[in-house]
Design an enzyme around this catalytic site. Sequence first.
Site, PDB file in Angstrom:
ATOM      1  N   TRP A 116       0.913  -1.110   0.040  1.00  0.00           N
ATOM      2  CA  TRP A 116      -0.024   0.048  -0.059  1.00  0.00           C
ATOM      3  C   TRP A 116       0.898   1.280  -0.141  1.00  0.00           C
ATOM      4  O   TRP A 116       0.388   2.397  -0.171  1.00  0.00           O
ATOM      5  CB  TRP A 116      -1.216  -0.035   1.182  1.00  0.00           C
ATOM      6  CG  TRP A 116      -0.306  -0.196   2.455  1.00  0.00           C
ATOM      7  CD1 TRP A 116      -0.136  -1.352   3.065  1.00  0.00           C
ATOM      8  CD2 TRP A 116       0.592   0.879   3.256  1.00  0.00           C
ATOM      9  NE1 TRP A 116       0.648  -1.114   4.314  1.00  0.00           N
ATOM     10  CE2 TRP A 116       1.127   0.206   4.459  1.00  0.00           C
ATOM     11  CE3 TRP A 116       0.863   2.185   3.179  1.00  0.00           C
ATOM     12  CZ2 TRP A 116       1.809   0.806   5.446  1.00  0.00           C
ATOM     13  CZ3 TRP A 116       1.569   2.964   4.163  1.00  0.00           C
ATOM     14  CH2 TRP A 116       1.981   2.126   5.371  1.00  0.00           C
ATOM     15  N   CYS A 117       2.166   1.307   0.198  1.00  0.00           N
ATOM     16  CA  CYS A 117       2.961   2.318   0.357  1.00  0.00           C
ATOM     17  C   CYS A 117       3.276   2.822  -1.113  1.00  0.00           C
ATOM     18  O   CYS A 117       3.732   2.268  -1.933  1.00  0.00           O
ATOM     19  CB  CYS A 117       4.421   2.055   1.031  1.00  0.00           C
ATOM     20  SG  CYS A 117       5.764   3.204   1.081  1.00  0.00           S
ATOM     21  N   TYR A 118       3.395   4.044  -1.250  1.00  0.00           N
ATOM     22  CA  TYR A 118       3.544   4.873  -2.273  1.00  0.00           C
ATOM     23  C   TYR A 118       4.906   4.589  -2.901  1.00  0.00           C
ATOM     24  O   TYR A 118       5.364   4.651  -3.821  1.00  0.00           O
ATOM     25  CB  TYR A 118       3.142   6.732  -2.047  1.00  0.00           C
ATOM     26  CG  TYR A 118       3.849   7.305  -3.028  1.00  0.00           C
ATOM     27  CD1 TYR A 118       3.067   7.404  -4.682  1.00  0.00           C
ATOM     28  CD2 TYR A 118       4.536   8.075  -3.016  1.00  0.00           C
ATOM     29  CE1 TYR A 118       3.626   8.269  -5.463  1.00  0.00           C
ATOM     30  CE2 TYR A 118       5.118   8.979  -4.188  1.00  0.00           C
ATOM     31  CZ  TYR A 118       4.508   8.957  -5.238  1.00  0.00           C
ATOM     32  OH  TYR A 118       5.152   9.758  -6.297  1.00  0.00           O
ATOM     33  N   SER A 141       7.140   5.773   3.903  1.00  0.00           N
ATOM     34  CA  SER A 141       5.787   5.720   4.451  1.00  0.00           C
ATOM     35  C   SER A 141       5.702   4.960   5.749  1.00  0.00           C
ATOM     36  O   SER A 141       6.662   4.102   6.065  1.00  0.00           O
ATOM     37  CB  SER A 141       4.834   5.161   3.366  1.00  0.00           C
ATOM     38  OG  SER A 141       4.830   5.668   2.132  1.00  0.00           O
TER      39      SER A 141
END
Length: 490
Positions: A178-180, A329
């Site tokens: 989910w981390c950009y 993140s």
Amino acid sequence: MYTLELASLGDICESKFVCSKSLKIPRDLTEASLSGAGLSILAALFMMFLFGMELNNYLSVSTSTSVIVDKSTDGDFLRIDFNLSFPALSCEFASVDVSDVLGTNRLNITKTIRKFSIDPDLRPTGAEFHSGPISDFIKHGDEVEEESVEGSVVLSANNFDKLSHQFPILVVNFYAPWCYWSNRLKPSWEKAAKIIRERYDPEMDGRILLGKVDCTVEGDLCRRNHIQGYPSIRIFRKGSDVRDNHGHHDHESYYGDRDTDSLVKTMEELVAPIPVESHKPSLEGKVENTTESAKRPAPKTGGCRIEGYVRVKKVPGNLIISAHSGSHSFDAAQMNMSHVISHFSFGKMISPRVISDVKRLVPYLGGSYDRLNGRTFINHREIGANVTIEHYLQVVKTEVYTRRSYKLIEEYEYTAHSSLVQSLHIPVTKFHFELSPMQVLITENQRSFSHFITNVCAIIGGVFTVAGILDSILHNTLRLMKKVELGKNF
């Protein structure tokens, strides 16, 4: 006329006789008596007692307290000293930030701050942790993710220890889907891993291997390596693990650019000193490492002790401790900002000699009113609560003036109110401070020596006068009693 002169001389002689008769002191007043001796002793003791009281009053410290408008000028700064221990915040990303109502916003202060990795029992695990500046402008590649490019090896709790002991260099990308920033790194990482695999075949060469760990799947493995920010690139070297420390590893973190060329260059520099035939680091033939500044020791434990000081303007503001990075993140649900406050104070540190002088004047000053010292703030709520711990501090300035040194100290006392607040963002520890517009002024009063001498003379004269009156009353009473007894006998 002659007769009149003789008369006048007679009158003069008669008056002299009367005067001499009136000046004669009665015998009973000049004779020693037991009552008179006792009264004299009591008078002397009472005089000494009063003299001692007056001397003690003269030597004792007398102060006056007043409340005035704070005399601080525009541009004055206030120093905040602190020593905070966070059992669940890694030194790798621990950041000290300062902001105020005038728009000041300083992030990740490092010049006056020291960090030490600590274990869950708050014991330090080594020397000072030098995290160095984490750049907010890390270069990323422009590669487009290709499903077919899978150059890195998927690591899990089952094969991680085996591979870390098999290869001299194991470089691992700890990421979260989910981390950009993890998604931005993925194409470059996989392409770089594929290039390194082709140049240094794990079966034929065997000096380096690039792997990846999904922290949403391998949560225990990531926690064991104290991963708090995504992505975290760690460099494991064979033989550097500490077996007696629960399997923890001494390794490095990579904070450099994340494009393919930078990653490949870094990997080649790691491999270069290692001979192919021995798979062991060589002491000779090392190449110059141009990315040394991008690699720093990774934290050995998941906790951090932060100590030092910051200077802030004398306006309402905030001191914030948080996990900060411009290229990582953080999982807010996994952040725990529980902490122990060993020391927290405002103003300059006071020397022991000055503290003793302060205690002489004002017993309650000298650091005894630092309300947060020694207190523990633990988040007992369940993981995922996103709890921010806030402290609201009301600060009052106190100045002490003495007769010997014009200004003795400038101290700041404060009251503290703490609370746990549900947060929608990354949990932090916040100290909100607000200075009172009023200040307390304590002044030592000067005692006059002439007033002391006057009081001593008054004591001596007053005691003698009172003793004389009492002696006269006692003597006349005894004489009257004797006359009454004589009258009864006749």
